[in-house]
Design a protein around this motif. Structure first.
Motif, PDB file in Angstrom:
ATOM      1  N   LEU A   3      49.870  50.783  38.883  1.00 47.16           N
ATOM      2  CA  LEU A   3      50.528  49.588  39.398  1.00 47.16           C
ATOM      3  C   LEU A   3      52.045  49.733  39.456  1.00 47.16           C
ATOM      4  N   PRO A  29      52.258  45.461  33.534  1.00 44.46           N
ATOM      5  CA  PRO A  29      51.004  46.173  33.784  1.00 44.46           C
ATOM      6  C   PRO A  29      51.287  47.524  34.444  1.00 44.46           C
ATOM      7  N   TRP A  31      48.469  50.112  34.658  1.00 44.26           N
ATOM      8  CA  TRP A  31      47.224  50.591  35.266  1.00 44.26           C
ATOM      9  C   TRP A  31      46.170  49.509  35.138  1.00 44.26           C
ATOM     10  N   ARG A  32      45.315  49.418  36.149  1.00 44.29           N
ATOM     11  CA  ARG A  32      44.215  48.454  36.117  1.00 44.29           C
ATOM     12  C   ARG A  32      43.007  49.098  36.776  1.00 44.29           C
ATOM     13  N   THR A  90      46.390  48.906  25.870  1.00 48.64           N
ATOM     14  CA  THR A  90      45.769  47.617  26.151  1.00 48.64           C
ATOM     15  C   THR A  90      46.558  46.510  25.478  1.00 48.64           C
ATOM     16  N   GLN A  94      43.085  41.853  24.255  1.00 46.44           N
ATOM     17  CA  GLN A  94      42.271  42.134  25.443  1.00 46.44           C
ATOM     18  C   GLN A  94      41.243  43.198  25.104  1.00 46.44           C
ATOM     19  N   VAL A  99      42.983  46.883  31.763  1.00 48.12           N
ATOM     20  CA  VAL A  99      44.401  46.847  32.137  1.00 48.12           C
ATOM     21  C   VAL A  99      45.188  47.481  31.001  1.00 48.12           C
ATOM     22  N   THR A 100      46.150  48.325  31.357  1.00 47.85           N
ATOM     23  CA  THR A 100      47.076  48.837  30.346  1.00 47.85           C
ATOM     24  C   THR A 100      48.487  48.396  30.741  1.00 47.85           C
ATOM     25  N   VAL A 101      49.326  48.215  29.739  1.00 43.65           N
ATOM     26  CA  VAL A 101      50.689  47.742  29.948  1.00 43.65           C
ATOM     27  C   VAL A 101      51.667  48.674  29.242  1.00 43.65           C
TER      28      VAL A 101
END
Length: 135
Positions: A3, A29, A31-32, A90, A94, A99-101
């Motif tokens: 992302l 974010p 990656w999703r 993560t 969650q 989703v990773t941030v």
């Protein structure tokens, strides 16, 4: 699906790595999982493939512990290397790795890292470590 803007380049951690193009604020974010872009394959499906295809997915993908399925990202996310502590992960509260941030502010040109053990049931094998005994 990544992302944020990234590039692949030589890594001090291992081989090639994934690097930010721009600074990334904490909490962004990164990656999703997007099923239309990323692919999820059942374990039996992958096991039936010819060895070269199976080995590719087993190296560049990750295996979910909950169902044994393999996830292969449709972009360069497969070049993200393992680190402790990682700079992506993560968000608190969650479940899973949908989703990773960014876990902290990331500088432009910084290598993105993750904790393979947080989402990949094959982390020990990939990192050349003995597998942990089942709980």
């Amino acid at each position: 699906m990544l992302l944020i803007r990234t590039r692949v380049a030589p890594s001090r951690i291992h081989g090639l790595g994934l690097f930010t193009v721009h600074a990334v604020p904490a909490g962004t974010p990164v990656w999703r999982l997007v099923p239309e872009f990323d692919r999820v394959y059942g374990a039996a499906e992958v096991a039936a493939w010819p060895a070269p295809a199976r080995e590719f997915v087993e190296w560049f993908g990750y295996r979910r512990a909950e169902d044994g399925a393999w996830v292969l990202s449709g972009d360069h996310a497969c070049f993200m290397n393992h680190a402790v502590p990682p700079n992506t992960g993560t968000p608190p509260g969650q479940p899973g790795a949908l989703v990773t941030v960014a876990l902290r502010d990331l500088a432009a040109g910084e290598e993105l890292t993750c904790d393979y053990f947080a989402f990949d049931a094959e982390a020990a094998r990939k990192l050349g470590r003995p597998a942990l005994p089942a709980a």
